[in-house]
Design an enzyme around this catalytic site. Structure first.
Site, mmCIF file in Angstrom:
data_model
loop_
_atom_site.group_PDB
_atom_site.id
_atom_site.type_symbol
_atom_site.label_atom_id
_atom_site.label_comp_id
_atom_site.label_asym_id
_atom_site.label_seq_id
_atom_site.Cartn_x
_atom_site.Cartn_y
_atom_site.Cartn_z
ATOM 1 N N CYS A 21 70.011 -6.617 -70.418
ATOM 2 C CA CYS A 21 71.455 -6.107 -70.609
ATOM 3 C C CYS A 21 71.085 -4.519 -71.426
ATOM 4 C CB CYS A 21 72.427 -6.657 -71.260
ATOM 5 S SG CYS A 21 73.960 -6.327 -70.900
ATOM 6 N N HIS A 70 71.537 -11.967 -68.653
ATOM 7 C CA HIS A 70 71.291 -12.714 -69.911
ATOM 8 C C HIS A 70 70.600 -13.929 -69.669
ATOM 9 C CE1 HIS A 70 73.416 -9.991 -72.898
ATOM 10 N NE2 HIS A 70 74.192 -9.712 -71.812
ATOM 11 N N GLU A 90 68.752 -15.552 -71.175
ATOM 12 C CA GLU A 90 68.634 -16.476 -72.667
ATOM 13 C C GLU A 90 69.998 -17.333 -72.782
ATOM 14 O OE1 GLU A 90 70.711 -12.464 -73.565
ATOM 15 O OE2 GLU A 90 69.113 -13.123 -72.084
#
Length: 190
Positions: free
Chosen positions: A78, A174, A176
């Protein structure tokens, strides 16, 4: 292999948690001497202008530019992808510090505001056939790829959401924030 996560701003804790879950103890990079210890660096999502300014203040822009893609594999998620791009559209007035390491053009906040955040499946054959869950929060969009930079992930409409250039990886989403660790594992192989 020593993996660092830039820990100046943004969701670095989430990246660290995924790395620990797959058996890698990361170094939280806040200062140049910590950067010098790593050969893999994750630049997390957050606010790209803030992260860029902090990289300049802590004198890490040039060391990352010098090592990036050579003896330092870098993955930007990002805001991190924005920092890796050599051309950024819709920058804040006055511009912003970037690394400019990847031959790609990226547009900041391309999908809208925080309220326009969304989740969508991503096709990323480099990590397997099963679609990857994609979380997009004030996400940038990859608009064009230059020489040596290849698309490696797409939304269903064909929009490029992941690109690779040698040992450099950019994702506009994202990973994560999901339970899928395949992109982290891919990065460790760079």
């Amino acid at each position: 292999m020593t993996v660092g996560v830039l820990a100046l701003q943004g969701d670095f804790r989430e990246h660290c948690a995924v790395l620990r879950r797959i058996g890698v103890e990361p170094i939280e990079v806040r200062l140049p001497h910590q950067l010098a210890q790593v050969d893999h660096l994750i630049i997390p999502g957050g606010e790209s202008t803030t992260i860029g300014r902090l990289l300049a203040i802590y004198q890490m822009l040039e060391p990352i530019r010098t090592r990036g893609g050579c003896d330092l594999a870098i993955w930007g998620t990002c805001a991190g992808a924005i920092l890796l791009a050599n051309e950024v559209m819709d920058q804040k007035q006055g511009g912003q510090p970037t690394l400019g390491l990847m031959n790609l053009t990226i547009r900041r906040n391309a999908y809208g505001s925080q309220l326009d955040s969304f989740e969508a499946p991503i096709t990323m054959p480099i990590i397997g056939e099963e679609p990857l869950p994609g979380v997009f929060i004030r996400a940038p969009q990859i608009m064009a790829l230059g020489q040596g930079c290849e698309a490696v992930g797409w939304l269903e409409d064909g929009s490029v959401v992941a690109a690779r250039q040698g040992r450099l990886l950019a994702t506009t989403f994202h990973p994560e924030l999901t339970h899928d660790d395949r992109v982290h594992r891919l990065f460790l192989e760079l």
